[in-house]
Design an enzyme around this catalytic site. Sequence first.
Site, short mmCIF file in Angstrom:
data_model
loop_
_atom_site.label_atom_id
_atom_site.label_comp_id
_atom_site.label_asym_id
_atom_site.label_seq_id
_atom_site.Cartn_x
_atom_site.Cartn_y
_atom_site.Cartn_z
N HIS A 102 94.74 35.41 8.01
CA HIS A 102 95.90 35.83 8.79
C HIS A 102 97.20 35.78 7.98
CE1 HIS A 102 96.56 31.48 10.12
NE2 HIS A 102 97.80 31.87 10.10
N ASP A 239 88.66 32.43 8.63
CA ASP A 239 90.06 32.78 8.37
C ASP A 239 90.46 32.43 6.93
OD1 ASP A 239 92.71 33.40 8.55
OD2 ASP A 239 93.07 32.33 10.42
N SER A 672 99.23 26.84 7.77
CA SER A 672 98.18 27.85 7.66
C SER A 672 97.91 28.12 6.19
CB SER A 672 98.65 29.17 8.29
OG SER A 672 98.61 29.07 9.68
#
Length: 736
Positions: A102, A239, A672
């Site tokens: 992402h 991810d 992230s």
Amino acid sequence: MHTKHSNTPLLHHSIIPSLQQPMIRIFILFILFSNVNLSIADEGMYPLSEIHKLNLKAKGLKVSPKDIYNPGNIGLIDAIVNIGGCTGSFISNDGLIITNHHCAFGAVQAASTTENDYVTNGFLAQTRTEEIIAKGLTVRIVDSYKDVSKEILSTLTDTMDLTARTKTIDKRIKEIVSETEKNNPGKRAEVSEMFTGKSYILFIYTFLKDVRLVYVPPRSIGEFGGENDNWVWPRHTGDFSFIRAYVAPDGSPADYSTNNVPYHPKIFLKVNPNGVDENDPVFILGYPGRTFRHRTSYYLGFEEDIRMPYVADLFEWQIATLENAGKNDRAVSLKLDSRIKSLANTMKNYRGKLQGMKRLSIVAKKTDEEKSLQQFIDSDLKLKKQYGTVLSEIASIYNEMRAQSGYEMTFDYLRQSSTLLSFGFSVYEAVRELKKPDLERESAYMDRNFARTKESIISSLKNYYEPVDKIFFKEMLMRASRLPKNMRIPIVDSLIGSVEPEAAIDKLINDIYSSTKLKDEAFLLNTFSKTPEEIDQLHEPFIELAKTIYPAVKQLREIRQRREGALSKYSALFVEVKEMFQKKNFIPDANSTLRLTFGKIEGYAPADALYSSPITTMKGVFEKTTGVEPYDTPRKLIEMYKAKNFGRYMHKKKKDVPVALLYNLDTTGGNSGSPLLNAKGEVVGVNFDRAFEATINDYAWSEDYSRSIAVDIRYVLWVTEKFAGAEHLLKEMGVK
Ligand code: ASP
């Protein structure tokens, strides 16, 4: 907070189906969590300055603080990068970086066309020459840091008014940054506020601008579960993605060029293909974005009652509009995908926070805490003199914001609602700002930032889709027209009149969208090199519109600078006296600077009689797969699973490939892409999310429900080697 009326789509989307299940689950949580004791001050995002004080061995880690951060020498932090607001880490001597799918998504979208749809199909460069530009991504690596609080705060005086206070701090920061960059050519300097109005750190970063895509799995792996599974445990999303940083042949940072060569980091992390197990100690180094644990009940109340509900509702409606616009046309949805994803991420995060705040009575708990603090202050004459009015001063600012919120929120989102209006605004402002000395400009137009500002404008033009732009603009104008009398935005009233707003708005929109030239890239770029007078001569409708609203924008900016000045002054005093009261030194809230957090792989009990264990496997991917987006696992992966083709990546007890991991580390957005590291500092996963209940940990952290999520390195390697056939990358990482 939105105004509902019969024909707004908002009504039809107030609860999207995907949220219903978590909502039921969370309802059960209410009962459980009403008894949970919140440990509000138990922060665990340690800045570089605190690392040497930690006893990591006692936590089961085999690395010492010096292995992690050793000023003047090399430590693990030298392998950690900030990549476009996310985190990543070097895992080879040739600048190979692992981060999240992402985090690279916008760049993958920018590189995709309907013929080469890398978003859907993934992207793999078989050789270095096939690696393609990751548009919009840059890499920052910490070189050094220094406390500059005195240099900044000494410019303030007691008698200074509050707006001047904000402007003085801003100016001093700009001067320090500019001086530092002048003395360190090619580096990027940044001053980060650690405690509001109290402490400031100057960071010097190596700044790499040539970043390329290496391997990105297909969306059906990298975003498996889509928005349904976002912020949810158990999770089965792959991810991750691989990118690479490049520099000029002499090793200096440079813009993209085919002559550039891979960057050699000072150190890279070892990837451990054996992974970790339940209860194993782990830690994360990364760039957590923002937390608000040292804020007052007044701030949190404003968030809970006003800002988050407004934004979540607006975004939910925008997402539905965008999805609808792209549903039958891949060329259109390719333009809109990234925007939908980011709106949906924020929307669901806010919903999670709102639920958590209510259930855990966070504002009420903070209010109680502040009452005791006030008593502590009032019990001592000296304290009372110095801190007596701190809380009431902060309260008065948030009361003012509450009173003005109808006007301010509508105005803010009106300006952002139309891409073309935001371009018009940037042009109008840029040509004026560029005439000022560099340090006096708004930051977006300073020499060090202007090229990037233009780049981001051009990249949003690439994703411009007119029908949606018109719908968004109209919606915000309609909202403005429905504001109560004392909240009216005067210029909006004058633009649309008040007799028949909808017809007037339709006409305005038709006129300006049909006559504007700002959609033309060359025209748009060219406007930035004109003088204000030449711009006026263009009679470009969106620039004229920007000109009309500019005085109100400036006025609001001044108001906010005054509030910021007040908050800076009183928040510093608030934290100071709270530290005295609680007899401890606080860890600063996350602010996009490098932090360490540690803990262990651990499940949790999200509801009564429910225990979630901390490792998911391919079995779960198989079970969730329906063949329909977002659960449409590639057939090849399912076949690999059925063939039990797990190789060395199999979890011995589970006899399956582990997909995701859960742990009690303290993370937030910006973490992230952070490497999840085992006791020896080897990569065993890539952090990408938190459990739904943990969205609240931006406001208050709790051992009971703060759980973060990583993709397991064994899944990353299994997919990369066996699904994508990218053995060369495993060799490069030294695991083959
Ligand atoms: N997925 C998250 C994000 O929005 C990561 C987090 O906040 O924990 O960046």
